[in-house]
Design a protein around this motif. Structure first.
Motif, short mmCIF file in Angstrom:
data_model
loop_
_atom_site.label_atom_id
_atom_site.label_comp_id
_atom_site.label_asym_id
_atom_site.label_seq_id
_atom_site.Cartn_x
_atom_site.Cartn_y
_atom_site.Cartn_z
N PRO A 247 0.92 -1.37 -0.21
CA PRO A 247 0.15 0.02 0.10
C PRO A 247 0.74 1.12 -0.18
N LYS A 248 2.25 1.17 0.36
CA LYS A 248 2.90 2.34 0.42
C LYS A 248 3.37 2.72 -1.09
N LYS A 249 3.38 1.63 -1.92
CA LYS A 249 3.94 1.80 -3.24
C LYS A 249 2.74 1.98 -4.16
N THR A 250 1.70 1.52 -3.92
CA THR A 250 0.25 1.62 -4.62
C THR A 250 -0.55 1.80 -3.64
N SER A 251 -1.25 2.81 -3.63
CA SER A 251 -2.39 3.01 -2.29
C SER A 251 -3.49 2.43 -2.87
N PRO A 252 -4.35 1.96 -1.78
CA PRO A 252 -5.29 1.16 -1.98
C PRO A 252 -6.42 1.93 -2.99
N TYR A 253 -6.42 3.19 -2.78
CA TYR A 253 -7.21 3.81 -3.64
C TYR A 253 -6.75 3.75 -5.23
N ALA A 254 -5.52 3.97 -5.53
CA ALA A 254 -5.13 3.83 -6.79
C ALA A 254 -5.26 2.19 -7.35
N PHE A 255 -5.19 1.21 -6.28
CA PHE A 255 -5.50 -0.18 -6.54
C PHE A 255 -6.88 -0.26 -7.04
N TYR A 256 -7.89 0.09 -6.32
CA TYR A 256 -9.16 0.32 -6.52
C TYR A 256 -9.45 0.65 -7.81
N GLN A 257 -9.11 1.83 -8.17
CA GLN A 257 -9.00 2.64 -9.44
C GLN A 257 -8.66 2.01 -10.56
N PHE A 258 -7.52 0.98 -10.36
CA PHE A 258 -7.06 0.30 -11.35
C PHE A 258 -7.97 -0.90 -11.75
N TRP A 259 -8.59 -1.42 -11.02
CA TRP A 259 -9.51 -2.38 -11.26
C TRP A 259 -10.85 -1.99 -12.06
N LEU A 260 -11.35 -0.78 -11.36
CA LEU A 260 -12.39 -0.11 -11.99
C LEU A 260 -12.22 0.12 -13.38
N GLN A 261 -10.99 0.53 -13.73
CA GLN A 261 -10.88 0.86 -15.24
C GLN A 261 -10.51 -0.39 -16.03
N THR A 262 -10.90 -1.43 -15.65
CA THR A 262 -10.77 -2.63 -16.41
C THR A 262 -11.84 -2.51 -17.60
N PRO A 263 -11.10 -2.99 -18.79
CA PRO A 263 -12.06 -2.93 -20.19
C PRO A 263 -13.02 -4.00 -19.73
N ASP A 264 -14.45 -3.78 -20.68
CA ASP A 264 -15.29 -4.66 -20.62
C ASP A 264 -14.87 -6.01 -20.95
N ALA A 265 -13.95 -6.06 -21.99
CA ALA A 265 -13.53 -7.44 -22.61
C ALA A 265 -12.86 -8.33 -21.76
N ASP A 266 -12.27 -7.69 -20.53
CA ASP A 266 -11.52 -8.46 -19.82
C ASP A 266 -12.24 -8.70 -18.55
N VAL A 267 -13.01 -7.94 -18.08
CA VAL A 267 -13.55 -7.96 -16.77
C VAL A 267 -13.99 -9.30 -16.22
N TYR A 268 -14.60 -9.88 -17.00
CA TYR A 268 -15.27 -11.26 -16.51
C TYR A 268 -14.08 -12.33 -16.42
N ARG A 269 -13.15 -12.26 -17.17
CA ARG A 269 -12.04 -13.06 -17.01
C ARG A 269 -11.27 -13.02 -15.63
#
Length: 430
Positions: A247-269
RNA sequence: GGUGGGGUUCCCGAGUGGCCAAAGGGAUCAGACUGUAAAUCUGACGCGCAAGCUUCGGUGGUUCGAAUCCACCCCUCACCA
């Protein structure tokens, strides 16, 4: 937990790239608690998203009653795995690798249950490698390896065949070291299954053979697929580089945002790879998203599950709070406490310098880390993509930082919420 | 040790005396369109608000002028010994 067996579940998730005889493996897994291992080499001071799948895999096995060994490569990390790497790697110093090994150990402990008599095991291959002398190594271990076979492995082929590249003896020996790990773990803990990324297949099968020769035991292998993205770019990278689990290198917020921006084509996988949700549930989510049209729910669910898994419930709550506040489009609803909370929750923030008179917006934002260079800010300014407390700024205001950050326009006398583009937010306080 | 090939801006890769801050592609960032998605289009992409400044493995040289020529060195690859 679903009623199906583990291998079936993994298959349904597309989490299996290759296995040694599947029949035998299934039989073996059903015969009782199996001890399995996965190695993590210390190549940085934190694990990143690429390590998450195997890590969760160990947990999946543990959930099904098996005993995982997480192996930190204190020794192999000193050598460097050449598998499918285009170039020879730079060696890291022993102290650095040692230090990183400790960091990884601490991190891994959060994911797997090491408690209890039959809890997981944390090992370091440095323990049984560092004191092997050269002659013993060559006579007792090296003798079991055929160079012909080692050379013909796909994982080192491009280093051997390709013009302009080569491989040092050091890296070439890596597969022997990893094989020795398997042999040792088999001897010490009865470990009979090794898992790893699909790039590890060559190294793992080398180990299987060594175990057979030295321990007269037949052991198994299972590899995980490489996580790919539909658009062909590398998974797990953002502008700032890798997405770390620390969490010191990638904050939980940034981590959460990373996943939130997953393309539709990949998200179910990805839901199948990175969460413990049942496959049936994931299929349901997909069906619901399809039926509804408009914005899917999957990204949100993925972000929540993954963030909870890695950073815990509290950090997830914080990440959601920030997201809600920033992306709801109505900052005026935030009260003074909310602003302080944003800061505490991990929204990137910094203190405004004492004097702003000489400062350009570009340098201010670069210094705060909102952008990596002035050009980006300039570009954004020209497109009115910089907002200070919901007021958009233009290029001619670049030198007017003092006015833009005037006390009278601060929220609650001390906060400025700066937005660059659609997604980058930064909180300045006086 | 010998011979030959390489080291270019984040990556791949053009460039072989001025027209070069350096083609093209990828990655990345911003804008439009959207759904904090994809696709598409537009712009940016060494640093700097700018004037301008600093780059092409290293050091020194030739030249009005060098990523490009010369010398030496370092790294790397292949083949030979």
């Amino acid at each position: 937990m679903s009623k199906r067996n583990l291998i079936e579940d993994l298959k349904a998730r597309d989490l299996i790239a290759q296995t040694t005889s599947e029949e035998e493996l299934v039989e073996h897994l059903e015969s009782g608690s199996v001890t399995l291992y996965c190695g993590f080499d210390p190549t940085a001071d934190s694990l990143h998203l690429g390590h998450l799948v195997p890590l969760l895999m160990l947990k999946r096995f543990q959930d099904y009653g098996h005993r995982p060994i997480a192996l930190v490569g204190g020794a192999t990390g000193l050598i460097g795995d050449p598998s499918f790497k285009a170039q020879e790697r730079q060696l890291n110093s022993a102290e650095v690798v040692q230090n990183w090994s400790e960091r990884l150990k601490a991190q891994i402990s959060q994911f797997i249950d090491f408690g209890g008599e039959d809890g997981a095991i944390l090992a370091n291959n440095f323990d049984w490698t560092s004191n092997v002398d050269v002659l013993s190594f060559l006579r007792d271990i090296g003798k079991h390896f055929s160079v012909n076979k080692m050379i013909s492995k796909e994982s080192v082929k491009q280093r051997i065949d390709r013009d302009g590249e080569g491989i040092s003896f050091t890296e070439f020996t890596y597969q022997i070291l990893q094989s020795y790990d398997y042999q040792k773990l088999n001897e010490l803990y009865g470990c009979s299954l090794q898992i790893g990324g699909s790039d590890q297949w060559g190294n793992i099968t080398g180990g299987i053979e060594l175990v057979r020769r030295m321990n007269s035991k037949s052991v198994h292998a299972l590899t995980l697929p490489l996580i790919t993205k539909s658009d062909g770019t590398k998974f797990g990278k953002t502008e700032g580089g890798a997405v770390w689990l620390d969490p010191k290198k990638t904050s939980p917020y940034a981590f959460y945002q990373f996943w939130l921006q997953t393309p539709d084509a990949d998200v179910y996988r990805f839901l199948k790879f990175f969460t413990f949700l049942d496959v049936e549930r994931i299929d349901e989510i997909e069906a619901e998203d399809k039926a509804r049209e408009g914005r899917p729910e999957a990204q949100r669910i993925l972000a929540e599950e993954a963030t909870r898994l890695v950073h815990g419930e509290q950090a997830l709550e914080a990440a959601r709070r920030i997201t809600e506040a920033l992306f709801s489009g109505d900052h005026s609803a935030l009260d003074e406490n909310d602003y302080s909370q944003l800061q505490l929750d991990g929204l990137p923030s910094s203190q405004l310098p004492e004097s702003l008179s000489e400062l350009s917006l570009t340098s201010l934002l670069v210094e705060a880390g909102v952008a990596s260079n002035g050009k980006q800010v300039k570009d954004a300014l020209q497109r009115s993509a910089v907002m200070i407390n919901d007021q958009s700024c233009s290029m001619d205001q670049n030198m007017e930082a003092e006015a833009l950050f005037g006390k009278e326009s601060a929220r609650f006398g001390r906060f400025f919420l700066v937005k660059l583009g659609k997604k980058k937010h930064h909180l300045f306080f006086v």
